[in-house]
Design a protein around this motif. Structure first.
Motif, short mmCIF file in Angstrom:
data_model
loop_
_atom_site.label_atom_id
_atom_site.label_comp_id
_atom_site.label_asym_id
_atom_site.label_seq_id
_atom_site.Cartn_x
_atom_site.Cartn_y
_atom_site.Cartn_z
N ALA A 104 -2.06 -3.40 -2.58
CA ALA A 104 -1.19 -4.45 -2.07
C ALA A 104 -1.55 -5.81 -2.66
O ALA A 104 -0.66 -6.61 -3.01
CB ALA A 104 -1.29 -4.51 -0.54
N ILE A 107 -0.31 -6.02 -6.24
CA ILE A 107 1.14 -6.26 -6.29
C ILE A 107 1.41 -7.76 -6.20
O ILE A 107 2.23 -8.31 -6.96
CB ILE A 107 1.84 -5.52 -5.13
CG1 ILE A 107 1.87 -4.02 -5.40
CG2 ILE A 107 3.27 -6.05 -4.93
CD1 ILE A 107 2.44 -3.20 -4.27
N SER A 108 0.71 -8.45 -5.31
CA SER A 108 0.88 -9.90 -5.18
C SER A 108 0.44 -10.62 -6.45
O SER A 108 1.11 -11.55 -6.91
CB SER A 108 0.08 -10.42 -3.98
OG SER A 108 0.63 -9.96 -2.77
N GLY A 146 0.45 -11.13 1.18
CA GLY A 146 -0.01 -9.85 0.65
C GLY A 146 -1.36 -9.97 -0.04
O GLY A 146 -2.21 -9.08 0.08
N GLY A 253 4.54 -6.11 0.26
CA GLY A 253 5.05 -5.58 -1.00
C GLY A 253 6.47 -5.08 -0.86
O GLY A 253 7.30 -5.23 -1.77
#
Length: 489
Positions: A104, A107-108, A146, A253
Motif C-alpha cells: 500500500a 502504491i502511494s 496510504g 489504493g
C-alpha cells in the motif's frame, strides 16, 4: 460493455469477501470462508488483468511482469504457508500483514512520482492543476494517507514479527512516548503543510518530493518505535491493530485507482481488524490507549511482577500416575490450552487424551481465553488442526461459569491467562485483565516446562495455591505418558 462486465465481476468479488468474512466468525465455517474469499480475489485479479482499460481505452500490456510476479509470489506464499509450524503462525501473519502495508505504501510512492513526473513534463499541465487544485488536493490527501498508514503497518509488523520469533527484544527508553508523539505530530504537520499550504505556490514541485520522502522516513520510524516497547500479552492486540492499518491503507489504493473491489476489500479488513482490536481490548479490560502507551508486558513489567518468593515460593508436584488417576475418575474436566501446547505441537495427543477420557464417561471440554497464544484465535486454530469438535470449545465467560462444578482443570502451557494476580494484585501489570478462573475448580494441574514466568514476564501466584499441583515437562511428552497411564487403569 467490457467495463460493465468488469464492474459486475468486482461486485461479485466484493460479495464473496463479505460472505467469506461472515463464515470466518465460526470455526466450523472458517475454512469455507477462506476458500470463498480467495475465489473472489482470484476472479477480481484475472478480470482486472484481461478486462481493465485505461482512460485512453488501452488494455494492460505488461503481462510478463504481471504473471511473473503472480507466479513468484504464489509459489513463495504457498511454500511458506505449508512449511510454517503452528507455533510460528503469528509470525507469518505479522510478516504477510507487513507485506500488505508495504504494498500500500509503494502504491502511494508510485502515484506520487507519477503525478510529479507529469507536472515536470509540461508547465501547462501544472498551471491547469493550479487553477483547479481541489481535485489534486484530494488525491494528495489519499496518497499521503496510504503512505503514512502503510508505512507504519509495514515497519510495525516487521518489529512484531521479529519480537514473536525472538530476534527483536522489547526496547524502551525514558521519554519514548513523548518522542513517539513528536514524530507523529511532525508527520501530520509536514503532510498538512504540503497539501494545504505549499500546493498553491510555484515552489510546490521543488519541495514536494523531499517533504514526501521525509514523511515516509518519519512514518517508518514511528512504526518501529511505537511497537518496540510493547510486548507480552499485548502482542495479539498489536497484530490485530496493524492488520486493520493495512486494510485502511489498501482502501486508499482503491480510492487512487477507482478500483471498487480493492476499496471494498480494504474497508472490510480495516473494519474487521478494528472491531477485533476493540473486542480484544475489552477481553483484557484495557483501553487501546493503555495498550499503545502503557508498554504492558515488556521487560519492565516483568521486573515489577515479583518472583516466586513473593508468594511463599512453595509449590507441590503431582506424579504422572496420580494425575492420570485423578483425570480418569473425574466427572468433569476442563482443559486450558496455551502457547506451551503449541510449542510442543501437542494438540493431537491432547485430542487423543480427551477422546479417551470421554469414552470413559468423563465430561471433557476446552476453556479458551481470547488472547491465549500469540495472535487472535491462536488456540482455536491449534485445536481445529487436531480435529477437536467445535462444540467442546468454551469461551472465557462460559468456562468461568463451569469451573466451580469442575473436578479437574488441566492447564497445558498457559500462564498469564490463568494468573489470579489479575484479580487480586493492584500492583500487577495485568491487574484488571479478565482471566480463566481455574482456581475455582476442585483441583488444578498445571503442565509447564519449568517455573519460569510466562510471556508477560510476571510470576503466577496460581502455582502456589493449595489446590494447584505442578506437572513438569514438555507438553507432548507429558500427554503421551498420561495417555499410557490412563490406558493402564
Amino acid at each position: 460493455m467490457e467495463l460493465n462486465v468488469l464492474t459486475l465481476i468486482y461486485l461479485l468479488s466484493s460479495i464473496t469477501f463479505i460472505i467469506g468474512l461472515k463464515n470466518l466468525s465460526h470455526p466450523a465455517t472458517a475454512r469455507r470462508g477462506n476458500l470463498v474469499a480467495a475465489a473472489g480475489m482470484t476472479l477480481a485479479i484475472l478480470a482486472t488483468i484481461f478486462l481493465y482499460k485505461d482512460e485512453d481505452g488501452k488494455p494492460l500490456h505488461n503481462y510478463a511482469w504481471i504473471f511473473g510476479g503472480l507466479i513468484i509470489g504464489g509459489i513463495a506464499g504457498t511454500f511458506a504457508a505449508k512449511k510454517v509450524k503452528m507455533t510460528a503462525m503469528p509470525e507469518m501473519v505479522s510478516l504477510f500483514n507487513g507485506m500488505g502495508g508495504a504494498c500500500a505504501a509503494l502504491i502511494s510512492v508510485n502515484e506520487f512520482l507519477h503525478v510529479n513526473k507529469h507536472f515536470h513534463s509540461s508547465s501547462a499541465d501544472y498551471q491547469k492543476i493550479l487553477v483547479d487544485n481541489n481535485f489534486f488536493r484530494t488525491e494528495l490527501i489519499i496518497i499521503y494517507a496510504g503512505l503514512i498508514i502503510g508505512s507504519v503497518s509495514f515497519a510495525g509488523s516487521m518489529i512484531a514479527w521479529g519480537k514473536l520469533n525472538g530476534k527483536v527484544k522489547d526496547f524502551a527508553f525514558k521519554g519514548q512516548h513523548l518522542v513517539n508523539l513528536a514524530i507523529l505530530a511532525a508527520i501530520f504537520i509536514v503532510a498538512i503543510y504540503t497539501i494545504f499550504f505549499e500546493l498553491n505556490k510555484t515552489t510546490f514541485i521543488d519541495l514536494a518530493s523531499p517533504l514526501f520522502f521525509l514523511v515516509l522516513l518519519l512514518s517508518l520510524s514511528y512504526g518501529i518505535l511505537f511497537v518496540m516497547p510493547i510486548g507480552g500479552a499485548d502482542m495479539p492486540v498489536v497484530i490485530s491493530l496493524l492488520n486493520s492499518f493495512t486494510g485502511v491503507a489498501a482502501a486508499c489504493g482503491g480510492f487512487l485507482y477507482n478500483n471498487k473491489v480493492m476499496l471494498t476489500g480494504g474497508i472490510l479488513v480495516g473494519a474487521a481488524g478494528t472491531l477485533l482490536t476493540i473486542l480484544m481490548c475489552k477481553a483484557m479490560n484495557r483501553s487501546l490507549k493503555n495498550v499503545l502507551i502503557g508498554s504492558f508486558g515488556g521487560s519492565a513489567a516483568g521486573a515489577a511482577g515479583g518472583n516466586g518468593q513473593a508468594h511463599g515460593g512453595v509449590y507441590k508436584e503431582v506424579s504422572l500416575s496420580d494425575a492420570a488417576t485423578v483425570l480418569n475418575y473425574a466427572n468433569k474436566v476442563l482443559i486450558v490450552p496455551g502457547y506451551g501446547l503449541a510449542v510442543a505441537q501437542a494438540q493431537h495427543i491432547c485430542h487423543e487424551l480427551e477422546k479417551m477420557l470421554t469414552d470413559r464417561g468423563v465430561d471433557v471440554k476446552y476453556a479458551i481465553h481470547p488472547v491465549a497464544g500469540r495472535m487472535p484465535g491462536h488456540m482455536n486454530v491449534l485445536l481445529a488442526e487436531a480435529d477437536v469438535s467445535y462444540d467442546l470449545l468454551l469461551e472465557m465467560e462460559q468456562a468461568n461459569d463451569e469451573f466451580r462444578s469442575t473436578d479437574v482443570v488441566l492447564v497445558l502451557g498457559a500462564n498469564d491467562v490463568v494468573n489470579p494476580a489479575a484479580k487480586t494484585d493492584p500492583s500487577s501489570p495485568i491487574y484488571g485483565m479478565p482471566i480463566l478462573e481455574v482456581e475455582d475448580a476442585r483441583m488444578t494441574i498445571v503442565n509447564k516446562r519449568s517455573m519460569k514466568p510466562g510471556y508477560a514476564g510476571i510470576e503466577n501466584e496460581l502455582f502456589f495455591r493449595s489446590k494447584t499441583s505442578m506437572l513438569f515437562g514438555d507438553a507432548k511428552s507429558v500427554l503421551q505418558q498420561l495417555v499410557g497411564e490412563v490406558k493402564n487403569l
